[in-house]
Design a protein around this motif. Sequence first.
Motif, PDB file in Angstrom:
ATOM      1  N   GLN A 175      38.896  34.631  38.472  1.00  0.00           N
ATOM      2  CA  GLN A 175      38.726  33.763  39.634  1.00  0.00           C
ATOM      3  C   GLN A 175      39.944  33.864  40.551  1.00  0.00           C
ATOM      4  OE1 GLN A 175      38.067  29.856  37.904  1.00  0.00           O
ATOM      5  NE2 GLN A 175      35.986  29.907  38.716  1.00  0.00           N
ATOM      6  N   SER A 176      39.700  33.621  41.849  1.00  0.00           N
ATOM      7  CA  SER A 176      40.809  33.551  42.797  1.00  0.00           C
ATOM      8  C   SER A 176      40.519  32.450  43.803  1.00  0.00           C
ATOM      9  CB  SER A 176      40.987  34.880  43.537  1.00  0.00           C
ATOM     10  OG  SER A 176      39.972  35.050  44.510  1.00  0.00           O
ATOM     11  N   ASP A 223      37.965  33.603  46.463  1.00  0.00           N
ATOM     12  CA  ASP A 223      36.578  33.644  46.011  1.00  0.00           C
ATOM     13  C   ASP A 223      35.994  32.251  45.844  1.00  0.00           C
ATOM     14  OD1 ASP A 223      36.466  36.374  45.986  1.00  0.00           O
ATOM     15  OD2 ASP A 223      37.061  36.568  43.895  1.00  0.00           O
ATOM     16  N   GLN A 274      46.231  30.760  49.974  1.00  0.00           N
ATOM     17  CA  GLN A 274      45.541  31.009  48.703  1.00  0.00           C
ATOM     18  C   GLN A 274      46.319  30.410  47.535  1.00  0.00           C
ATOM     19  OE1 GLN A 274      44.096  34.959  47.845  1.00  0.00           O
ATOM     20  NE2 GLN A 274      43.987  35.491  50.008  1.00  0.00           N
ATOM     21  N   GLU A 320      43.672  31.364  38.985  1.00  0.00           N
ATOM     22  CA  GLU A 320      44.483  32.522  39.336  1.00  0.00           C
ATOM     23  C   GLU A 320      44.741  32.513  40.846  1.00  0.00           C
ATOM     24  OE1 GLU A 320      44.053  37.389  39.356  1.00  0.00           O
ATOM     25  OE2 GLU A 320      42.824  36.202  37.985  1.00  0.00           O
ATOM     26  N   ASP A 328      43.576  37.724  43.852  1.00  0.00           N
ATOM     27  CA  ASP A 328      42.990  38.876  43.171  1.00  0.00           C
ATOM     28  C   ASP A 328      43.314  40.152  43.940  1.00  0.00           C
ATOM     29  OD1 ASP A 328      41.229  39.157  45.293  1.00  0.00           O
ATOM     30  OD2 ASP A 328      39.581  38.134  44.289  1.00  0.00           O
ATOM     31  N   GLU A 329      43.014  41.289  43.341  1.00  0.00           N
ATOM     32  CA  GLU A 329      43.382  42.571  43.936  1.00  0.00           C
ATOM     33  C   GLU A 329      42.656  42.812  45.257  1.00  0.00           C
ATOM     34  OE1 GLU A 329      42.783  45.665  41.143  1.00  0.00           O
ATOM     35  OE2 GLU A 329      44.366  44.993  39.772  1.00  0.00           O
ATOM     36  N   GLU A 330      41.471  42.257  45.394  1.00  0.00           N
ATOM     37  CA  GLU A 330      40.697  42.500  46.619  1.00  0.00           C
ATOM     38  C   GLU A 330      41.188  41.676  47.793  1.00  0.00           C
ATOM     39  OE1 GLU A 330      36.576  41.965  45.918  1.00  0.00           O
ATOM     40  OE2 GLU A 330      36.406  43.654  44.505  1.00  0.00           O
ATOM     41  N   ASP A 373      44.674  40.599  48.251  1.00  0.00           N
ATOM     42  CA  ASP A 373      46.121  40.481  48.088  1.00  0.00           C
ATOM     43  C   ASP A 373      46.818  40.664  49.427  1.00  0.00           C
ATOM     44  OD1 ASP A 373      45.887  43.171  48.597  1.00  0.00           O
ATOM     45  OD2 ASP A 373      46.661  43.835  46.654  1.00  0.00           O
TER      46      ASP A 373
END
Length: 400
Positions: free
Chosen positions: A1-2, A5, A48, A58, A61-63, A65
């Motif tokens: 999770q981020s 999202d 974020q 979390e 996330d990588e998508e 960043d």
Amino acid sequence: QSAFDEGGFAEEFAEGVFDLKILDPAMGSGHFLTSAIDYLAREIIDAQERQAAQQGIETVDEEHDINWARRQVAQRCIYGVDLNPLAVELAKVSLWLRTLAAEQPLAFLDHHLKTGNSLVGSDIEEIEELESDAGGDGQNASLADFGVARKGTIEQLMRIYEDFIAIENQDLTDVKQMEAKYDEFERNQLRQRLEAMTNVHTAQEFGLDNLPSDAYERMAAALEDDEKWAAIEDVQWFRDAQKWADENDYFHWKLEYPEVFYDKNGNQVSNPGFDAVIGNPPYVRMEQIKPLKPYLSSSYECHDSRVDLYAYFAERSLELADNRYGVVISNKWIKSKYGKNLRKILSEYQIEQLIDFGDLEVFEGITAYPCIMIVNTKSELENEVAVTRITDLSFDSLSD
């Protein structure tokens, strides 16, 4: 999770940032623009992290960043213009280096970083305004039809732009699609003809004297007729205007960046312009720009026989800025006789901050008498101006 999202204020904040439009009208190698990218991208990630802390999930996330944020800001928010084509290419390199991401192509930037003279050009609507001076009902009708064609062309361009901006730029296929869409934008036939008409209008202001009295009506009547337009392209005054445009790098803001001034239906938006205009315009004395002097004297209220080029950039930037204007500029306008007209222009806006460095050598080896000025272009001068005089450079940050 981020946090991104999960939706909430972090995603909403990011989308709000992506809607911003930040311009440097004399961008050089892009230093101010890369700093703007870093600042805005960091704010997105900070949002974020704040949301993640509240939700106990979390953070990033990588998508979504910092690299993703930089690329999005660079492609969607950042605009720059420079007279020097090499400077434009260097600016692209600067932004590419700042937005590199693993396994992704370089960000597409041609749609926002462009070559041209920020000070020289016309608004396409100025041609429509000539209608009242036109002779005869037939000529007036041509200009009225031109207004309809102009609006329809802008609507076409906005559709192309929306398709363009929707492409993700994640792989080489995306890049090819973006290149094709941008080429479609640039090569749009009616856009090119509107640009040619606007070149004629600007050339007239430069002193083009072989223009017939019905030139605009003739061009308007030929706008959507290939045979008539070919005849227009063959006359000497039209060829002269296009040659002058190439030689002087005319830049027509509303045709270059229609998304900044119009909605998807081709109507002017309620608050046209850039959310912020930033930069450090060139300091060039009038005697070094003699070919531009007649045009500048008739087109700018700040004109004075001794005023520096930065004053014209200040006036143009104030016209283009819809919210804030932040600039590093010479302080000579504050007290000099030739700065009187610029002071009068600035008196119509709320200057929020003025940081004066006097004769300190801020730029190594150069005494430029710089100051930093922040202007709220939405407000009139009603409140006091926060003025700071810097007496030495023994600090790491102005915030200190």
